[in-house]
Design an enzyme around this catalytic site. Structure first.
Site, PDB file in Angstrom:
ATOM      1  N   ILE A   1       0.883  -1.165   0.000  1.00  0.00           N
ATOM      2  CA  ILE A   1       0.000   0.000   0.000  1.00  0.00           C
ATOM      3  C   ILE A   1       0.919   1.212   0.000  1.00  0.00           C
ATOM      4  CG2 ILE A   1      -0.215  -0.077   2.530  1.00  0.00           C
ATOM      5  CD1 ILE A   1      -2.964   1.207   2.260  1.00  0.00           C
ATOM      6  N   SER A   2       0.699   2.139  -0.911  1.00  0.00           N
ATOM      7  CA  SER A   2       1.633   3.246  -1.106  1.00  0.00           C
ATOM      8  C   SER A   2       1.666   4.202   0.079  1.00  0.00           C
ATOM      9  CB  SER A   2       1.268   4.034  -2.374  1.00  0.00           C
ATOM     10  OG  SER A   2       1.431   3.255  -3.523  1.00  0.00           O
ATOM     11  N   GLN A   3       2.764   4.896   0.211  1.00  0.00           N
ATOM     12  CA  GLN A   3       2.935   5.965   1.187  1.00  0.00           C
ATOM     13  C   GLN A   3       1.794   6.978   1.035  1.00  0.00           C
ATOM     14  OE1 GLN A   3       6.369   8.223   0.191  1.00  0.00           O
ATOM     15  NE2 GLN A   3       6.431   9.405   2.076  1.00  0.00           N
TER      16      GLN A   3
END
Length: 218
Positions: free
Chosen positions: A62-64
């Site tokens: 899950i992206s920053q």
């Protein structure tokens, strides 16, 4: 009901998002309304609002939060768009997009992630998102053209079919480049042709598929 994670979301917005220059009130409101802790595994829930990516299984992340906010802002959504996302993952980016656009189609190649994300988005009441299992590197011709396309995996080059599926005036945001050193790019289809800008260096998991990296690459 009170949300015990609400203070963490506000701190995330203030320290990670707004302080780094995200000015869109609509994007900030969508991040405020989206419970990021619902999109990570129980063992990582305490770190859901930390300043970095988190594993979600199957070699994906899950992206920053800042990158989610930046990529979303670059799409310039006003509320009536049809959006295509490539790389559903846990469904967090799709959930944010669902609060900003009329319809979101999101494609995930890993069956387990697609099923989990679809169930999660349904549970959260996001009825304007449709999760489709398949090769996102070739887009989703059935519902084209799209006002915006967002790719959450690094491509070796810009997939031609994604550009073809953009509507006139449509925007494509994606990471492009080698495995560990991509550049976030924004493309726009204008009456005079395609316009392109490089935004900043990033590092994403690889985009696999016909117009991405081969399954056996690294």
């Amino acid at each position: 009901m009170d949300d015990p994670f609400a203070p963490q979301r506000e701190e995330m917005l203030r320290e990670q998002i707004q302080r780094r220059g995200i000015r869109s009130a609509r994007v900030c409101d969508a991040l405020r309304r989206t419970p990021r802790h619902e999109f990570v595994s129980p063992e990582h829930r305490a770190q859901a609002y930390a300043d970095g990516p988190l594993p979600i299984g199957h070699g994906q992340t899950i992206s920053q939060p800042y990158i989610v906010a930046l990529m979303t802002q670059l799409l310039s959504l006003e509320g009536d768009e049809t959006v295509l996302e490539i790389g559903t993952g846990s469904g967090y980016q799709a959930a944010v997009l669902a609060l900003l656009a009329r319809q979101v189609y999101t494609v995930e190649r890993i069956s387990a992630l697609a099923q989990e994300a679809a169930a999660r988005l349904q549970r959260l009441g996001l009825t304007n998102v449709r999760v489709i299992e398949g090769d996102g590197s070739i887009g989703l011709p059935a519902y084209a053209p799209y006002d915006a396309v967002l790719v959450t995996a690094g491509a070796p080059q810009v997939p031609a079919q994604l550009l073809e599926q953009l509507a006139l005036g449509g925007r494509l945001v994606l990471p492009v480049g080698p495995r560990h050193a991509q550049t976030l790019e924004r493309w726009e289809k204008t009456p005079s042709g395609l316009e392109h800008e490089a935004v900043l260096p990033v590092a994403f998991v690889p985009l696999r598929g016909e117009e991405g990296w081969a399954e056996n690459a690294f």
